[in-house]
Scaffold this motif. Structure first.
Motif, PDB file in Angstrom:
ATOM      1  N   SER A 152       0.829  -1.206   0.000  1.00  0.00           N
ATOM      2  CA  SER A 152       0.000   0.000   0.000  1.00  0.00           C
ATOM      3  C   SER A 152       0.860   1.253   0.000  1.00  0.00           C
ATOM      4  N   CYS A 153       1.957   1.210   0.771  1.00  0.00           N
ATOM      5  CA  CYS A 153       2.868   2.357   0.805  1.00  0.00           C
ATOM      6  C   CYS A 153       3.520   2.540  -0.559  1.00  0.00           C
ATOM      7  N   PHE A 154       3.891   1.419  -1.186  1.00  0.00           N
ATOM      8  CA  PHE A 154       4.435   1.509  -2.536  1.00  0.00           C
ATOM      9  C   PHE A 154       3.426   2.157  -3.473  1.00  0.00           C
ATOM     10  N   SER A 155       2.193   1.664  -3.449  1.00  0.00           N
ATOM     11  CA  SER A 155       1.168   2.177  -4.368  1.00  0.00           C
ATOM     12  C   SER A 155       0.886   3.654  -4.131  1.00  0.00           C
ATOM     13  N   ALA A 156       0.796   4.042  -2.850  1.00  0.00           N
ATOM     14  CA  ALA A 156       0.515   5.450  -2.531  1.00  0.00           C
ATOM     15  C   ALA A 156       1.678   6.330  -2.987  1.00  0.00           C
ATOM     16  N   GLY A 157       2.911   5.894  -2.737  1.00  0.00           N
ATOM     17  CA  GLY A 157       4.081   6.666  -3.158  1.00  0.00           C
ATOM     18  C   GLY A 157       4.179   6.745  -4.677  1.00  0.00           C
ATOM     19  N   PHE A 158       3.915   5.613  -5.315  1.00  0.00           N
ATOM     20  CA  PHE A 158       3.966   5.563  -6.781  1.00  0.00           C
ATOM     21  C   PHE A 158       2.933   6.516  -7.394  1.00  0.00           C
ATOM     22  N   ALA A 159       1.723   6.500  -6.850  1.00  0.00           N
ATOM     23  CA  ALA A 159       0.654   7.365  -7.376  1.00  0.00           C
ATOM     24  C   ALA A 159       1.030   8.840  -7.240  1.00  0.00           C
ATOM     25  N   GLN A 160       1.625   9.197  -6.108  1.00  0.00           N
ATOM     26  CA  GLN A 160       2.036  10.595  -5.904  1.00  0.00           C
ATOM     27  C   GLN A 160       3.143  10.977  -6.883  1.00  0.00           C
ATOM     28  N   TRP A 161       4.092  10.073  -7.050  1.00  0.00           N
ATOM     29  CA  TRP A 161       5.238  10.316  -7.940  1.00  0.00           C
ATOM     30  C   TRP A 161       4.772  10.525  -9.381  1.00  0.00           C
ATOM     31  N   VAL A 162       3.784   9.698  -9.794  1.00  0.00           N
ATOM     32  CA  VAL A 162       3.268   9.777 -11.158  1.00  0.00           C
ATOM     33  C   VAL A 162       2.517  11.089 -11.395  1.00  0.00           C
ATOM     34  N   GLU A 163       1.843  11.562 -10.344  1.00  0.00           N
ATOM     35  CA  GLU A 163       0.996  12.755 -10.501  1.00  0.00           C
ATOM     36  C   GLU A 163       1.768  14.065 -10.335  1.00  0.00           C
ATOM     37  N   ALA A 164       2.758  14.051  -9.420  1.00  0.00           N
ATOM     38  CA  ALA A 164       3.435  15.306  -9.079  1.00  0.00           C
ATOM     39  C   ALA A 164       4.343  15.765 -10.207  1.00  0.00           C
ATOM     40  N   GLU A 165       4.503  17.056 -10.324  1.00  0.00           N
ATOM     41  CA  GLU A 165       5.430  17.596 -11.325  1.00  0.00           C
ATOM     42  C   GLU A 165       6.613  18.203 -10.598  1.00  0.00           C
TER      43      GLU A 165
END
Lengths: 193, 193
Positions: A152-165
């Motif tokens: 879950s931590c991986f998924s949450a971090g990954f989602a933020q990384w993908v979205e953030a500029e």
């Protein structure tokens, strides 16, 4: 065939993603993908079972890398430390693929058939991590909770990384999610053993 | 039609699960399910969109109950406390359905099409919990990590409850998973603020 195919596999993945974003997953055939990539349909099926699987090459590699990291982690680490290490160091190869990951996330969000496959892959990865933890001697409930919450931590971090500029690494986002989890589960007003 | 149908919806769910376990999901048609339940195909489609959805009535209710519990939780609770409360009190109605849940888990494990749907539902539930937390003023990363890891504790506890042959409640298993998570993320050899 006989024709020279430099990284046909990689070209097929890029062509598929391009087409899914341009015209939609349902409106794209394997023939379209093969044509865009400059290969035959037969070549497509030598590499991928269907037009969903073509977007999951990195996911399969991710699972291998994460499981290897769990297996080779120091015996002194706690289960959660092993999982944090594996989840943040396993996907190093993804760091160079942020733009692709970002476009892929758009295609997944728009296509239930792709999202279902994605979730099945994530479930498989977490299960593989739990099994690898058990092989280290961790009890089944602990292994499962560590693999699931770490995932879950991986998924949450990954989602933020993908979205953030910004120019932060995936690894830093994943560590931040684990840190956030530690903060959140730290309940200071309850007595501690 | 005109025929009296006591709880056709419930009978259809039981009939579908029975048939999936007896002869397999792929070998079962909507017509088979309707016949076993003693209703017409038309009645089936009045209640369910397809032969996957017929196994997810409880999942949909679960999401409603968990989200309601998040919304009505005391403002004094931390995000993780809210999620633990909602995940353990929301599914009270499941306590009476352990045998059904156990048989359903067998069908899911044997059928990728059903497992994919299950994972999509779980993803939807966790997303709904994250949204409900944000509506309480929780920041997006915290909301996401809390919903995902809390959901993981629910899933781990639920899986144990379904597999174990004892008389413990689902709620007690879920609380145990949360306690396990707190233990695991508690790293005593690191300095604390």
């Amino acid at each position: 065939m006989g024709r020279w195919e430099p990284d046909a596999r990689g070209r097929l993945s890029v062509a598929a993603l391009d087409l899914y974003l341009e015209r939609g997953y349902d409106q794209t055939t394997v023939a379209d993908i093969a044509e865009r990539a400059g290969v035959t349909e037969r070549t497509f099926f030598r590499h991928f079972a269907d037009k969903r699987e073509v977007l999951f090459d990195a996911t399969n590699q991710l699972q291998n890398d994460v499981v290897s990291a769990v297996q080779s982690a120091s015996a002194e680490l706690s289960p959660m430390q092993v999982v944090e290490l594996a989840m943040s160091e396993g996907p190093v190869f993804l760091e160079q693929r942020r733009a692709h990951a970002s476009r892929r996330a758009v295609a997944l969000a728009a296509t239930p058939a792709l999202m279902e496959r994605e979730l099945l892959k994530i479930y498989g990865l977490r299960t593989a991590v739990a099994v690898a933890l058990e092989a280290r001697g961790v009890d089944p409930l602990t292994a499962r909770v560590a693999a699931e919450t770490g995932g879950s931590c991986f998924s949450a971090g990954f989602a933020q990384w993908v979205e953030a500029e910004d120019d932060r690494t995936l690894s830093s986002y994943i560590h931040e999610a684990f840190a956030q989890l530690r903060l959140m589960t730290d309940v200071p007003h309850q007595p501690r053993g």
